[in-house]
Design a protein around this motif. Structure first.
Motif, mmCIF file in Angstrom:
data_model
loop_
_atom_site.group_PDB
_atom_site.id
_atom_site.type_symbol
_atom_site.label_atom_id
_atom_site.label_comp_id
_atom_site.label_asym_id
_atom_site.label_seq_id
_atom_site.Cartn_x
_atom_site.Cartn_y
_atom_site.Cartn_z
ATOM 1 N N THR A 1 0.829 -1.209 0.000
ATOM 2 C CA THR A 1 0.000 0.000 0.000
ATOM 3 C C THR A 1 0.863 1.258 0.000
ATOM 4 O OG1 THR A 1 -1.778 -1.137 1.181
ATOM 5 C CG2 THR A 1 -1.808 1.264 1.220
ATOM 6 N N LYS A 2 1.874 1.272 0.866
ATOM 7 C CA LYS A 2 2.743 2.445 0.943
ATOM 8 C C LYS A 2 3.540 2.621 -0.348
ATOM 9 C CE LYS A 2 4.517 3.437 5.071
ATOM 10 N NZ LYS A 2 5.238 3.337 6.353
ATOM 11 N N SER A 3 3.932 1.508 -0.955
ATOM 12 C CA SER A 3 4.644 1.581 -2.236
ATOM 13 C C SER A 3 3.760 2.174 -3.323
ATOM 14 C CB SER A 3 5.109 0.183 -2.637
ATOM 15 O OG SER A 3 5.729 0.213 -3.902
ATOM 16 N N HIS A 4 2.486 1.781 -3.357
ATOM 17 C CA HIS A 4 1.554 2.329 -4.346
ATOM 18 C C HIS A 4 1.376 3.837 -4.142
ATOM 19 C CE1 HIS A 4 -0.506 -1.835 -5.006
ATOM 20 N NE2 HIS A 4 0.640 -1.728 -5.644
ATOM 21 N N LEU A 5 1.266 4.254 -2.896
ATOM 22 C CA LEU A 5 1.098 5.677 -2.598
ATOM 23 C C LEU A 5 2.330 6.470 -3.038
ATOM 24 C CD1 LEU A 5 -0.532 5.385 0.939
ATOM 25 C CD2 LEU A 5 -1.650 6.293 -1.105
ATOM 26 N N LYS A 6 3.522 5.925 -2.786
ATOM 27 C CA LYS A 6 4.752 6.627 -3.157
ATOM 28 C C LYS A 6 4.928 6.670 -4.670
ATOM 29 C CE LYS A 6 6.974 5.336 1.139
ATOM 30 N NZ LYS A 6 7.706 4.238 1.774
ATOM 31 N N THR A 7 4.578 5.575 -5.340
ATOM 32 C CA THR A 7 4.670 5.564 -6.803
ATOM 33 C C THR A 7 3.756 6.623 -7.408
ATOM 34 O OG1 THR A 7 5.236 3.208 -6.854
ATOM 35 C CG2 THR A 7 4.310 4.157 -8.879
ATOM 36 N N VAL B 1 -4.135 9.964 -3.424
ATOM 37 C CA VAL B 1 -5.032 8.821 -3.185
ATOM 38 C C VAL B 1 -5.864 8.495 -4.424
ATOM 39 C CG1 VAL B 1 -5.082 9.166 -0.691
ATOM 40 C CG2 VAL B 1 -6.811 10.283 -2.111
ATOM 41 N N LYS B 2 -6.223 9.510 -5.176
ATOM 42 C CA LYS B 2 -6.960 9.252 -6.423
ATOM 43 C C LYS B 2 -6.104 8.474 -7.408
ATOM 44 C CE LYS B 2 -10.383 12.986 -6.531
ATOM 45 N NZ LYS B 2 -10.814 14.218 -7.250
ATOM 46 N N ARG B 3 -4.837 8.889 -7.558
ATOM 47 C CA ARG B 3 -3.951 8.209 -8.494
ATOM 48 C C ARG B 3 -3.654 6.775 -8.036
ATOM 49 N NH1 ARG B 3 -0.161 9.740 -12.370
ATOM 50 N NH2 ARG B 3 -1.752 11.327 -12.773
ATOM 51 N N ALA B 4 -3.506 6.582 -6.735
ATOM 52 C CA ALA B 4 -3.173 5.257 -6.201
ATOM 53 C C ALA B 4 -4.405 4.376 -6.009
ATOM 54 C CB ALA B 4 -2.438 5.409 -4.873
ATOM 55 N N LEU B 5 -5.600 4.947 -6.239
ATOM 56 C CA LEU B 5 -6.881 4.223 -6.094
ATOM 57 C C LEU B 5 -7.139 3.786 -4.657
ATOM 58 C CD1 LEU B 5 -6.782 2.025 -9.333
ATOM 59 C CD2 LEU B 5 -7.812 4.289 -9.010
#
Length: 203
Positions: A11-17, A37-41
């Motif tokens: 989850t944290k990796s998705h947010l950072k990406t 959060v929108k970009r990371a869904l």
């Protein structure tokens, strides 16, 4: 517990990406938590479960990358190793390969509106490695002084940033060879220092 830990890391990796992508697209100062959060869904609740604010995720991302730079640079060496520069090869600078593999992050060095103080992270991390880990064997009496190591760190960082600006025009092997050729003009080799704790135990 292991599955939960993996989920947290993912989850944290998705947010950072998502954060990195958005900085590249619109500049650091224009990125909001809502954008991330929108970009990371994900939703804002998920973000605030892990981070206080944008500054918090920024600091964690920077700290992780600095530690990764240090770890990658030292992975192939052991304390007490004595390395001749003439024996070094294209994989002696694993940092170059790490940067190419994480180019989405390091491309942010080219942005005017980028992560605050990011431009200092690479030379500072390289300096810490040189200062804490390496003792150079050289005819130059100043080679192991903080000033000379700072000069080397900024010079190395400058070449890397130029490589990034040029769209990674050289292969990592080619850039590594250039760095080895430069190092060869200054030092015969280096010793990987022992940690302070191990030195104390030897007394």
């Amino acid at each position: 517990m292991e599955n939960q830990s993996r989920r947290i890391v993912r989850t944290k990796s998705h947010l950072k990406t998502a954060f990195i992508e958005l900085i590249e697209e619109k500049g650091y100062s224009h990125v909001t938590v809502t954008d991330i959060v929108k970009r990371a869904l994900y939703n804002r609740t998920t973000f605030y479960h892990y981070y206080i604010d944008k500054q918090h995720i920024t600091e964690e991302l920077q700290n992780e990358m600095v530690e990764a730079i240090k770890k990658t640079s030292m992975d192939k060496y052991q304390e007490g190793d004595q390395i001749q520069v003439s024996s070094m090869g294209p994989h002696s600078f694993e940092l170059i390969y790490f940067i190419e593999q994480n180019k989405n992050y390091f491309n942010l060095l080219l942005k005017a509106d980028t992560i605050p103080n990011m431009h200092h992270d690479l030379p500072n991390a390289i300096y810490q490695i040189l200062d804490e880990q390496f003792e150079f064997v050289s005819d130059m009496p100043t080679m192991n002084t903080p000033a000379h190591k700072r000069y080397m760190a900024h010079g190395t960082s400058g070449l890397i940033v130029e490589w990034i600006k040029n769209g990674y025009d050289l292969t990592p092997e080619m850039l590594s060879k250039e760095l080895i050729n430069i190092l060869q003009t200054m030092a015969k080799g280096f010793v990987v220092k022992k940690s302070d704790r191990k030195k104390e135990n030897e007394w």
